[in-house]
Design a protein around this motif. Structure first.
Motif, PDB file in Angstrom:
ATOM      1  N   PHE A  13       0.842  -1.199   0.000  1.00 30.37           N
ATOM      2  CA  PHE A  13       0.000   0.000   0.000  1.00 30.37           C
ATOM      3  C   PHE A  13       0.874   1.245   0.000  1.00 30.37           C
ATOM      4  CE2 PHE A  13       0.408  -1.638   4.321  1.00 30.37           C
ATOM      5  CZ  PHE A  13       0.818  -0.536   5.050  1.00 30.37           C
ATOM      6  N   GLY A  14       0.240   2.364  -0.295  1.00 31.84           N
ATOM      7  CA  GLY A  14       0.970   3.619  -0.334  1.00 31.84           C
ATOM      8  C   GLY A  14       0.025   4.769  -0.608  1.00 31.84           C
ATOM      9  N   PHE A  15       0.620   5.929  -0.895  1.00 31.23           N
ATOM     10  CA  PHE A  15      -0.163   7.141  -1.115  1.00 31.23           C
ATOM     11  C   PHE A  15       0.410   7.881  -2.310  1.00 31.23           C
ATOM     12  CE2 PHE A  15      -1.884  11.385   0.164  1.00 31.23           C
ATOM     13  CZ  PHE A  15      -3.221  11.006   0.238  1.00 31.23           C
ATOM     14  N   HIS A  16      -0.489   8.437  -3.145  1.00 36.17           N
ATOM     15  CA  HIS A  16      -0.108   8.994  -4.451  1.00 36.17           C
ATOM     16  C   HIS A  16      -0.536  10.459  -4.537  1.00 36.17           C
ATOM     17  CE1 HIS A  16       0.294   9.530  -8.720  1.00 36.17           C
ATOM     18  NE2 HIS A  16       0.395   8.243  -9.009  1.00 36.17           N
ATOM     19  N   PRO A  17       0.246  11.381  -3.952  1.00 38.93           N
ATOM     20  CA  PRO A  17      -0.095  12.807  -4.060  1.00 38.93           C
ATOM     21  C   PRO A  17       0.565  13.470  -5.274  1.00 38.93           C
ATOM     22  CG  PRO A  17       1.624  12.504  -2.433  1.00 38.93           C
ATOM     23  CD  PRO A  17       1.372  11.162  -3.045  1.00 38.93           C
ATOM     24  N   ILE A  20       5.002  12.369  -5.680  1.00 40.55           N
ATOM     25  CA  ILE A  20       6.008  11.813  -4.759  1.00 40.55           C
ATOM     26  C   ILE A  20       5.272  10.814  -3.879  1.00 40.55           C
ATOM     27  CG2 ILE A  20       7.743  12.336  -3.012  1.00 40.55           C
ATOM     28  CD1 ILE A  20       7.769  15.202  -4.136  1.00 40.55           C
ATOM     29  N   GLU A  21       5.491   9.519  -4.105  1.00 40.26           N
ATOM     30  CA  GLU A  21       4.621   8.474  -3.576  1.00 40.26           C
ATOM     31  C   GLU A  21       5.361   7.546  -2.604  1.00 40.26           C
ATOM     32  OE1 GLU A  21       3.021   6.468  -7.098  1.00 40.26           O
ATOM     33  OE2 GLU A  21       3.643   8.244  -8.224  1.00 40.26           O
ATOM     34  N   PRO A  22       5.186   7.710  -1.294  1.00 43.05           N
ATOM     35  CA  PRO A  22       5.730   6.726  -0.357  1.00 43.05           C
ATOM     36  C   PRO A  22       4.912   5.434  -0.449  1.00 43.05           C
ATOM     37  CG  PRO A  22       5.226   8.826   0.723  1.00 43.05           C
ATOM     38  CD  PRO A  22       4.548   8.837  -0.608  1.00 43.05           C
ATOM     39  N   VAL A  23       5.592   4.324  -0.656  1.00 40.42           N
ATOM     40  CA  VAL A  23       4.917   3.038  -0.823  1.00 40.42           C
ATOM     41  C   VAL A  23       5.685   1.960  -0.048  1.00 40.42           C
ATOM     42  CG1 VAL A  23       3.829   3.572  -3.044  1.00 40.42           C
ATOM     43  CG2 VAL A  23       6.149   2.645  -3.008  1.00 40.42           C
ATOM     44  N   THR A  24       5.005   0.845   0.197  1.00 37.99           N
ATOM     45  CA  THR A  24       5.624  -0.214   0.994  1.00 37.99           C
ATOM     46  C   THR A  24       6.434  -1.186   0.166  1.00 37.99           C
ATOM     47  OG1 THR A  24       3.652  -1.609   0.798  1.00 37.99           O
ATOM     48  CG2 THR A  24       3.767  -0.119   2.699  1.00 37.99           C
ATOM     49  N   HIS A  29       9.932   2.300   0.210  1.00 34.96           N
ATOM     50  CA  HIS A  29      10.136   2.617  -1.204  1.00 34.96           C
ATOM     51  C   HIS A  29       9.483   3.961  -1.514  1.00 34.96           C
ATOM     52  CE1 HIS A  29      11.479  -1.514  -2.455  1.00 34.96           C
ATOM     53  NE2 HIS A  29      10.915  -1.780  -1.289  1.00 34.96           N
ATOM     54  N   LEU A  30       9.987   4.620  -2.559  1.00 39.99           N
ATOM     55  CA  LEU A  30       9.445   5.903  -2.987  1.00 39.99           C
ATOM     56  C   LEU A  30       9.372   5.911  -4.504  1.00 39.99           C
ATOM     57  CD1 LEU A  30       8.679   8.782  -1.785  1.00 39.99           C
ATOM     58  CD2 LEU A  30      10.931   9.501  -2.607  1.00 39.99           C
ATOM     59  N   PHE A  90      12.360   4.061  -6.053  1.00 41.46           N
ATOM     60  CA  PHE A  90      13.596   4.084  -5.283  1.00 41.46           C
ATOM     61  C   PHE A  90      13.448   3.144  -4.091  1.00 41.46           C
ATOM     62  CE2 PHE A  90      13.499   7.967  -7.653  1.00 41.46           C
ATOM     63  CZ  PHE A  90      14.824   8.274  -7.955  1.00 41.46           C
ATOM     64  N   ALA A  91      14.438   2.291  -3.868  1.00 37.55           N
ATOM     65  CA  ALA A  91      14.427   1.349  -2.751  1.00 37.55           C
ATOM     66  C   ALA A  91      15.329   1.874  -1.636  1.00 37.55           C
ATOM     67  CB  ALA A  91      14.906  -0.026  -3.208  1.00 37.55           C
TER      68      ALA A  91
END
Length: 301
Positions: free
Chosen positions: A156-160, A255-259, A241-242, A213-214
């Protein structure tokens, strides 16, 4: 449509469009840049400024994966893309379970009871997202619970989407970057060195970025322009991950922080790919904090 307010902030939420955000305004500045993507049929052509990604993030190659001895074929949910993308939470209405002037909690339950629902995602799950305006900015939490009778792999993550100009700069720390093929799938992993080292900040002008990016260390700073307030994103450690998707010609950067990495379910040999396996009834989640400051660079002239 829901609107939250606190101090000099306002936040507009669309529960029926994947719990997406339309607007986040701070001291009269619009921080998010609403984007309409007609290829994402589930968003119905509506311009959104941010939305949650789950139960997987970014692209899943040809919509296929295998887990627990079962092979699955998902529906392709982006027009013109050979892969499924961003999960299915963004395609559905979410229920508002709590609302105050500055805080809202929304929930979504996926039940794969027919073939169409199974092709979105073959496991039952419940997702909860919390949006809260506090004195120091926007706080977001995401939680997923496995409601199935089988183990379930999740991401999961967020997509702003943020306003950004040709003067934008981006700063963050990560260990490596994935270069992609022409369809957006990871192809070659490189250390974050030279043009891929954002630890001291890099200008985004002239860069075409759609990369994962890991080893993301959990903090990113966007300086959109000398006149637009800067945004700091702080993410819990589960967001390792980003994803950065830069479209300065259209005045935004995502800029999406994701798992997990892109196509994580099909990359068992990639160390730190970020797949989280939940047993029946088990949950996992994480928090994000978005903080806005005055522009950090003086305007020229």
């Amino acid at each position: 449509m829901l609107t939250l307010k606190r101090d000099e902030q306002s936040l507009t939420i669309l529960p029926d469009v994947g719990a997406a955000l339309v607007q986040w305004q701070v001291r009269g500045h619009d921080i998010l840049r609403p984007v309409a993507n007609e290829a994402l049929r589930g968003q119905k052509g509506i311009a959104v400024g941010a939305y949650p990604l789950l139960p997987y993030v970014n692209r899943l190659a040809k919509g296929q994966f295998a887990f627990g001895g079962e092979a699955h074929q998902l529906a392709l949910n982006m027009e013109g893309c050979p892969h499924s993308i961003h999960g299915n939470g963004w395609e559905h209405e979410w229920q508002v379970s709590h609302k105050t002037e500055s805080h809202a909690i929304l929930t979504f339950e996926h039940k794969p009871e027919d073939e169409a629902a199974k092709r979105e995602w073959p496991y039952a799950y419940r997702a909860v997202i919390s949006y809260e305006l506090r004195a120091d900015g926007l706080h977001i939490s995401l939680v997923m619970k496995n409601c199935d009778e089988r183990d379930q792999p999740v991401g999961f993550g967020f997509h702003p989407f943020f306003h950004a100009t040709e003067a934008a700069r981006l700063t963050f720390n990560a260990a490596s970057v994935w270069l992609t093929d022409k369809t957006g799938l990871p192809e070659t992993q490189k250390a974050c060195e030279g043009e891929w080292d954002f630890s001291k900040g890099q200008a985004l002008a002239g860069r075409v970025l759609d990369n994962g990016f890991a080893g993301f260390t959990g903090s990113a700073l966007l300086e959109p322009s000398p006149t637009i307030p800067s945004v700091t994103i702080k993410a819990d450690g589960i967001f390792s991950h980003l994803v950065v998707f830069s479209q300065l010609a259209d005045d935004y950067v995502a800029i999406e922080p994701v798992t997990s990495m892109t196509d994580a379910l099909n990359r068992p040999d990639s160390a730190g790919r970020g797949v989280h396996v939940l047993a029946p009834g088990q949950s996992c989640g994480g928090m994000l904090h978005l903080h806005v400051e005055a522009p950090r660079r003086p305007a020229e002239g």
